[in-house]
Design a protein around this motif. Structure first.
Motif, PDB file in Angstrom:
ATOM      1  N   GLU A  13      28.288  44.757  43.812  1.00 25.41           N
ATOM      2  CA  GLU A  13      27.211  45.576  44.261  1.00 25.41           C
ATOM      3  C   GLU A  13      26.462  46.076  42.965  1.00 25.41           C
ATOM      4  OE1 GLU A  13      29.316  49.627  45.427  1.00 25.41           O
ATOM      5  OE2 GLU A  13      30.598  47.661  45.837  1.00 25.41           O
ATOM      6  N   ASN A  14      26.922  46.118  41.768  1.00 25.99           N
ATOM      7  CA  ASN A  14      26.515  46.519  40.593  1.00 25.99           C
ATOM      8  C   ASN A  14      25.867  45.258  39.858  1.00 25.99           C
ATOM      9  OD1 ASN A  14      27.118  49.274  40.996  1.00 25.99           O
ATOM     10  ND2 ASN A  14      29.205  48.978  40.339  1.00 25.99           N
ATOM     11  N   ALA A  15      25.831  44.018  40.199  1.00 27.90           N
ATOM     12  CA  ALA A  15      25.158  43.011  39.710  1.00 27.90           C
ATOM     13  C   ALA A  15      26.159  42.820  38.495  1.00 27.90           C
ATOM     14  CB  ALA A  15      23.757  43.260  39.233  1.00 27.90           C
ATOM     15  N   GLN A  16      27.354  42.889  38.576  1.00 23.25           N
ATOM     16  CA  GLN A  16      28.424  42.450  37.649  1.00 23.25           C
ATOM     17  C   GLN A  16      29.141  41.181  38.152  1.00 23.25           C
ATOM     18  OE1 GLN A  16      27.930  43.383  34.681  1.00 23.25           O
ATOM     19  NE2 GLN A  16      26.361  44.774  35.492  1.00 23.25           N
ATOM     20  N   LEU A  17      29.787  40.580  37.321  1.00 24.94           N
ATOM     21  CA  LEU A  17      30.402  39.002  37.848  1.00 24.94           C
ATOM     22  C   LEU A  17      31.845  39.641  38.624  1.00 24.94           C
ATOM     23  CD1 LEU A  17      29.432  36.514  35.324  1.00 24.94           C
ATOM     24  CD2 LEU A  17      28.310  37.127  37.433  1.00 24.94           C
ATOM     25  N   ALA A  18      32.182  39.073  39.748  1.00 29.26           N
ATOM     26  CA  ALA A  18      33.294  39.467  40.266  1.00 29.26           C
ATOM     27  C   ALA A  18      34.611  38.675  39.564  1.00 29.26           C
ATOM     28  CB  ALA A  18      33.306  38.969  41.736  1.00 29.26           C
ATOM     29  N   ALA A  19      35.866  39.201  39.484  1.00 36.17           N
ATOM     30  CA  ALA A  19      36.694  38.699  38.852  1.00 36.17           C
ATOM     31  C   ALA A  19      37.067  37.207  38.925  1.00 36.17           C
ATOM     32  CB  ALA A  19      38.208  39.572  39.144  1.00 36.17           C
ATOM     33  N   PHE A  20      37.484  36.794  38.094  1.00 40.82           N
ATOM     34  CA  PHE A  20      37.773  35.163  37.934  1.00 40.82           C
ATOM     35  C   PHE A  20      39.030  34.943  38.622  1.00 40.82           C
ATOM     36  CE2 PHE A  20      33.840  35.065  36.073  1.00 40.82           C
ATOM     37  CZ  PHE A  20      33.478  33.968  36.299  1.00 40.82           C
ATOM     38  N   GLY A  21      39.596  33.639  39.076  1.00 36.91           N
ATOM     39  CA  GLY A  21      40.720  33.211  39.108  1.00 36.91           C
ATOM     40  C   GLY A  21      41.468  33.417  40.547  1.00 36.91           C
ATOM     41  N   HIS A  22      40.527  33.738  41.421  1.00 35.80           N
ATOM     42  CA  HIS A  22      40.963  34.068  42.900  1.00 35.80           C
ATOM     43  C   HIS A  22      41.777  32.731  43.344  1.00 35.80           C
ATOM     44  CE1 HIS A  22      41.267  35.870  46.735  1.00 35.80           C
ATOM     45  NE2 HIS A  22      40.892  36.986  46.193  1.00 35.80           N
ATOM     46  N   PRO A  23      43.028  33.155  43.830  1.00 27.76           N
ATOM     47  CA  PRO A  23      43.943  31.986  44.478  1.00 27.76           C
ATOM     48  C   PRO A  23      43.059  31.059  45.403  1.00 27.76           C
ATOM     49  CG  PRO A  23      45.358  33.774  44.200  1.00 27.76           C
ATOM     50  CD  PRO A  23      43.952  34.410  43.742  1.00 27.76           C
ATOM     51  N   HIS A  24      42.414  32.040  46.222  1.00 28.26           N
ATOM     52  CA  HIS A  24      41.659  31.614  47.321  1.00 28.26           C
ATOM     53  C   HIS A  24      40.451  30.351  47.024  1.00 28.26           C
ATOM     54  CE1 HIS A  24      38.951  30.917  50.790  1.00 28.26           C
ATOM     55  NE2 HIS A  24      39.998  30.999  51.740  1.00 28.26           N
ATOM     56  N   ASP A  25      39.970  30.754  45.735  1.00 27.42           N
ATOM     57  CA  ASP A  25      38.899  29.845  45.209  1.00 27.42           C
ATOM     58  C   ASP A  25      39.792  28.342  44.825  1.00 27.42           C
ATOM     59  OD1 ASP A  25      36.768  31.727  45.636  1.00 27.42           O
ATOM     60  OD2 ASP A  25      37.147  32.517  43.681  1.00 27.42           O
ATOM     61  N   LEU A  26      40.880  28.763  44.156  1.00 31.35           N
ATOM     62  CA  LEU A  26      41.489  27.714  43.544  1.00 31.35           C
ATOM     63  C   LEU A  26      41.874  26.725  44.584  1.00 31.35           C
ATOM     64  CD1 LEU A  26      43.914  29.314  40.852  1.00 31.35           C
ATOM     65  CD2 LEU A  26      41.316  28.347  40.444  1.00 31.35           C
ATOM     66  N   SER A  27      42.422  27.210  45.625  1.00 32.12           N
ATOM     67  CA  SER A  27      42.941  26.127  46.815  1.00 32.12           C
ATOM     68  C   SER A  27      41.983  25.834  47.959  1.00 32.12           C
ATOM     69  CB  SER A  27      44.287  27.006  47.329  1.00 32.12           C
ATOM     70  OG  SER A  27      43.588  28.150  48.035  1.00 32.12           O
ATOM     71  N   HIS A  28      40.740  26.258  47.785  1.00 36.25           N
ATOM     72  CA  HIS A  28      39.826  25.942  48.693  1.00 36.25           C
ATOM     73  C   HIS A  28      38.669  25.294  48.119  1.00 36.25           C
ATOM     74  CE1 HIS A  28      42.282  28.590  51.110  1.00 36.25           C
ATOM     75  NE2 HIS A  28      41.575  28.131  52.215  1.00 36.25           N
ATOM     76  N   ALA A  29      37.283  25.790  48.119  1.00 34.43           N
ATOM     77  CA  ALA A  29      35.961  25.102  47.765  1.00 34.43           C
ATOM     78  C   ALA A  29      35.543  25.511  46.229  1.00 34.43           C
ATOM     79  CB  ALA A  29      35.017  25.154  48.904  1.00 34.43           C
ATOM     80  N   GLY A  30      36.742  26.360  45.667  1.00 28.38           N
ATOM     81  CA  GLY A  30      36.120  26.808  44.364  1.00 28.38           C
ATOM     82  C   GLY A  30      35.363  28.148  44.680  1.00 28.38           C
ATOM     83  N   ARG A  31      34.901  28.697  43.333  1.00 28.75           N
ATOM     84  CA  ARG A  31      34.158  29.791  43.521  1.00 28.75           C
ATOM     85  C   ARG A  31      32.711  29.914  43.731  1.00 28.75           C
ATOM     86  NH1 ARG A  31      34.798  34.708  40.165  1.00 28.75           N
ATOM     87  NH2 ARG A  31      32.468  35.729  39.572  1.00 28.75           N
ATOM     88  N   ILE A  32      32.472  29.583  44.895  1.00 28.72           N
ATOM     89  CA  ILE A  32      31.332  29.729  45.722  1.00 28.72           C
ATOM     90  C   ILE A  32      30.722  31.165  45.647  1.00 28.72           C
ATOM     91  CG2 ILE A  32      29.677  29.282  47.684  1.00 28.72           C
ATOM     92  CD1 ILE A  32      30.924  26.814  47.313  1.00 28.72           C
ATOM     93  N   GLY A  33      29.650  31.286  45.190  1.00 28.24           N
ATOM     94  CA  GLY A  33      28.938  32.549  44.859  1.00 28.24           C
ATOM     95  C   GLY A  33      27.977  33.268  45.869  1.00 28.24           C
ATOM     96  N   ASN A  34      27.538  34.370  45.674  1.00 29.76           N
ATOM     97  CA  ASN A  34      26.536  35.115  46.582  1.00 29.76           C
ATOM     98  C   ASN A  34      25.213  35.143  45.787  1.00 29.76           C
ATOM     99  OD1 ASN A  34      26.908  37.068  44.632  1.00 29.76           O
ATOM    100  ND2 ASN A  34      28.199  38.293  46.157  1.00 29.76           N
ATOM    101  N   THR A  35      24.866  34.752  44.973  1.00 29.77           N
ATOM    102  CA  THR A  35      23.449  34.662  44.343  1.00 29.77           C
ATOM    103  C   THR A  35      23.168  33.456  43.643  1.00 29.77           C
ATOM    104  OG1 THR A  35      23.975  37.114  44.085  1.00 29.77           O
ATOM    105  CG2 THR A  35      22.222  36.270  42.733  1.00 29.77           C
TER     106      THR A  35
END
Ligand code: C2O
Ligand code: CU
Length: 483
Positions: A182-204
Motif C-alpha cells: 500500500e505504500n508503493a514499496q516492493l513486497a518481500a521476495f521468495g514467497h514459497p507460493h510464488d516458487l511453486s505456482h506461477a511465479g511472482r505475478i504482481g499487482n502493478t
C-alpha cells in the motif's frame, strides 16, 4: 498480501492525466548511435535508488536500478558494432549482467560461476562483444535473478539494422510487473507460493516505468514498437483495439510481417516482439491496448490517443517488408540429433521427486530445500557455485540438434537458451507453417514444443525457465557445446 495498487484500478482515467504523454519516450536516453564501430564504453552502475513508479500521491518506490532509473538506460547500437559496457556493482550483494538473446562468446555471457566470477560489491566487470544480430534485446543480472530483476535491474538493448525500415518513430516498450504494498514499496521476495505456482505475478504493470502512459499517434503515422517483457512471471497477451499492427520480429529476429487481426500477441517473460503500428484513426480518437492473457485478470495496458493536426503523410504507407535476416545457421532438421527435455514439478504437477545435488529426494524434501521444479528429473539450485554439476546435454560443435520440450506441469514455462537462437518447429506435434527464430519459447501447461538449432557456439550455456521464481527453485541447467 494487500493489493492496494491493483492493476485494473491504476489504469483508470484519473491517473492518465498525470502521465507525461509524448515526453515519456524522450525521458529514456539514447545512449549511443553511429556507424559500425567500437562504441565508447557505457557505464551500467547497479545501485539502489528511489523511483516514482506509482502515480503522484504515492511515495517513490525503493528499487535496485541501473544508473538510477528503472528500466535502465536504453542502449542503442548498430548491427556489427562492438559493445563495451562496464558493469559496476554498488549493491549489497554479488551481481552480473547477461545480455539476453545476444549471441556472443561464452566468457561475456554474464552467468556467475558458470561463465565468470560474480561481480562483488564495489567491483566492476567489462563486457565486450560484437553485435552480430540486429534486433530487440535486453540486459539483466543473472545472479539472484528473481530478486535483482524483480527489484528493477534491467534495460533494453536495441541493435538497429544496417538499413532500418522506414518509420516515423522507433519506440521501446519495456513491460514490467511489480508486486507493491500500500505504500508503493516492493513486497518481500521468495514467497514459497510464488516458487511453486506461477511465479511472482504482481499487482502493478508499468510501461517504461510508468503506469499506462498513453501513446500519442497521428493519422498515417508509422511507429515501430519494440516490446520487451521484463517481468519476473507475468505473460502479456496484448490486444490493440481498433488497430491491426504488423508483427515483424520475434526475440529480435525477423518474421514475415503478419497482422495481429483482433488476435492476441503473447509475450512471455524474457521474450520480445517488434511491431509496426500504423495510425489509422482520426484526431481525438482513443483506443485501448488491453492485456487479456489471464482470463480473469484483464486490464488496460495503455491508450492510443490521436492528436490533432496533419499527420506525416496523406496516405498510409504500404505494408512493411520483411526485415533482412540475421546471419543464423539453419539447422539440418532431418539430420539433427533429437533430445528430450521434461519440464516438471510445481503445485498440481504430480512430480513425486527429483535429483538434487546427486541424490533423489521426494517432493517434501525438495520443498523443504525451497526447490519445486526439475528438468529431466534434475533440480538445479542457483545462487552458489554448484553449477559445477553435470550439463543437461553435451552437444557437438557444428551439429544440428532438435530439442523436444514437454511441459508436464500445470504452469507456463518460457524456456530460454543462452548463446544461440533456435527455430520453433512445432507445437504439440503440429508443424509451424513458418518456423520462427526465438531465444525464449513459451511452453504452456501439458504442451510440447520442438525446437532446432546448430550448436555453433562453444561453451556452457544456461538453459532455463524465464519465470524467475521457477529458475530460482530448480528449473534450470546448462548445455555444453564442445570446443
Ligand atoms: Cu534473460 Cu538466463 O536469461
Ligand atoms: Cu517455469
Amino acid at each position: 498480501m494487500k493489493h492496494l495498487l491493483p492493476v485494473t484500478g491504476l489504469t483508470r482515467r484519473s491517473f492518465l492525466g498525470s502521465a507525461a504523454g509524448g515526453l515519456l519516450f524522450q525521458a529514456l536516453p539514447v545512449t549511443m548511435r553511429g556507424a559500425s564501430a567500437t562504441l565508447p564504453p557505457i557505464d551500467l552502475v547497479a545501485a539502489p535508488a528511489k523511483v516514482q513508479l506509482a502515480p503522484e500521491g504515492y511515495p517513490a518506490t525503493r528499487l535496485w536500478t541501473f544508473n538510477g532509473r528503472a528500466p535502465g538506460p536504453v542502449i542503442r547500437a548498430r548491427q556489427g558494432d562492438r559493445l563495451q559496457a562496464v558493469a559496476t556493482n554498488h549493491l549489497g550483494e554479488a551481481t552480473t549482467i547477461h545480455f539476453h538473446g545476444v549471441r556472443m562468446p561464452n566468457a561475456m555471457d554474464g552467468v556467475p560461476h558458470l561463465t565468470q566470477p560474480p561481480i562483488e560489491p564495489g567491483e566492476s566487470f567489462l563486457y565486450d562483444f560484437e553485435l552480430t544480430d540486429a534486433g530487440t534485446f535486453w540486459y539483466h543480472p543473472h545472479a539472484n535473478s528473481a530478486e535483482q530483476v524483480g527489484r528493477g535491474l534491467h534495460g533494453a538493448l536495441i541493435v538497429e539494422e544496417k538499413t532500418p525500415p522506414v518509420v516515423d518513430r522507433d519506440l521501446v516498450w519495456v513491460l514490467d510487473d511489480w508486486r507493491m504494498t500500500e505504500n508503493a514499496q516492493l513486497a518481500a521476495f521468495g514467497h514459497p507460493h510464488d516458487l511453486s505456482h506461477a511465479g511472482r505475478i504482481g499487482n502493478t504493470v508499468t510501461l517504461n516505468g510508468r503506469i499506462a502512459p498513453p501513446l500519442r499517434l497521428r493519422k498515417a503515422e508509422r511507429v515501430r514498437l519494440r516490446l520487451i517483457n521484463a517481468a519476473n512471471a507475468r505473460v502479456f497477451g496484448l490486444e490493440f483495439e481498433g488497430h491491426r499492427p504488423w508483427l515483424i520480429a520475434i526475440d529480435g529476429h525477423p518474421v514475415s510481417p503478419q497482422q495481429i487481426d483482433g488476435g492476441q500477441l503473447a509475450i512471455a517473460p524474457g521474450g520480445r516482439a517488434d511491431l509496426i503500428l500504423d495510425g489509422t484513426g482520426d484526431a481525438a480518437e482513443r483506443h485501448s491496448v488491453v492485456d487479456r492473457y489471464y482470463p480473469r485478470g484483464a486490464y488496460k495496458l495503455t491508450d492510443i490517443i490521436y492528436e490533432d493536426g496533419p499527420g506525416p503523410r496523406a496516405e498510409p504507407l504500404d505494408p512493411p517488408e520483411k526485415l533482412p535476416d540475421n546471419p543464423l545457421p539453419r539447422p539440418d532438421v532431418d539430420g539433427a540429433d533429437t533430445l528430450q527435455f521434461a519440464l516438471s514439478g510445481g503445485a498440481m504437477g504430480g512430480m513425486a521427486g527429483a535429483r538434487l545435488r546427486g541424490r533423489h529426494r521426494d517432493m517434501r524434501a525438495l520443498a523443504q530445500a525451497g526447490m519445486f521444479w526439475a528438468i529431466n528429473g534434475v533440480v538445479q539450485p542457483g545462487l552458489d557455485d554448484s553449477y559445477g554439476g553435470e550439463p543437461l546435454a553435451v552437444l557437438q560443435r557444428g551439429r544440428s540438434y532438435r530439442f523436444v520440450l514437454r511441459n508436464e506441469s500445470a504452469f507456463d514455462h518460457p524456456i530460454h537458451l543462452h548463446g544461440h537462437s533456435f527455430l520453433v518447429l512445432a507445437r504439440n506435434g503440429v508443424a509451424q507453417p513458418e518456423p520462427a527464430w526465438h531465444d525464449t519459447v513459451l511452453v504452456r501447461p501439458r504442451e510440447s514444443a520442438e525446437i532446432a538449432f546448430v550448436a555453433d557456439n562453444p561453451g556452457d550455456w544456461m538453459f532455463h525457465c524465464h519465470v524467475l521464481e521457477h529458475q530460482h527453485s530448480g528449473m534450470m541447467g546448462f548445455v555444453r557445446v564442445t570446443a
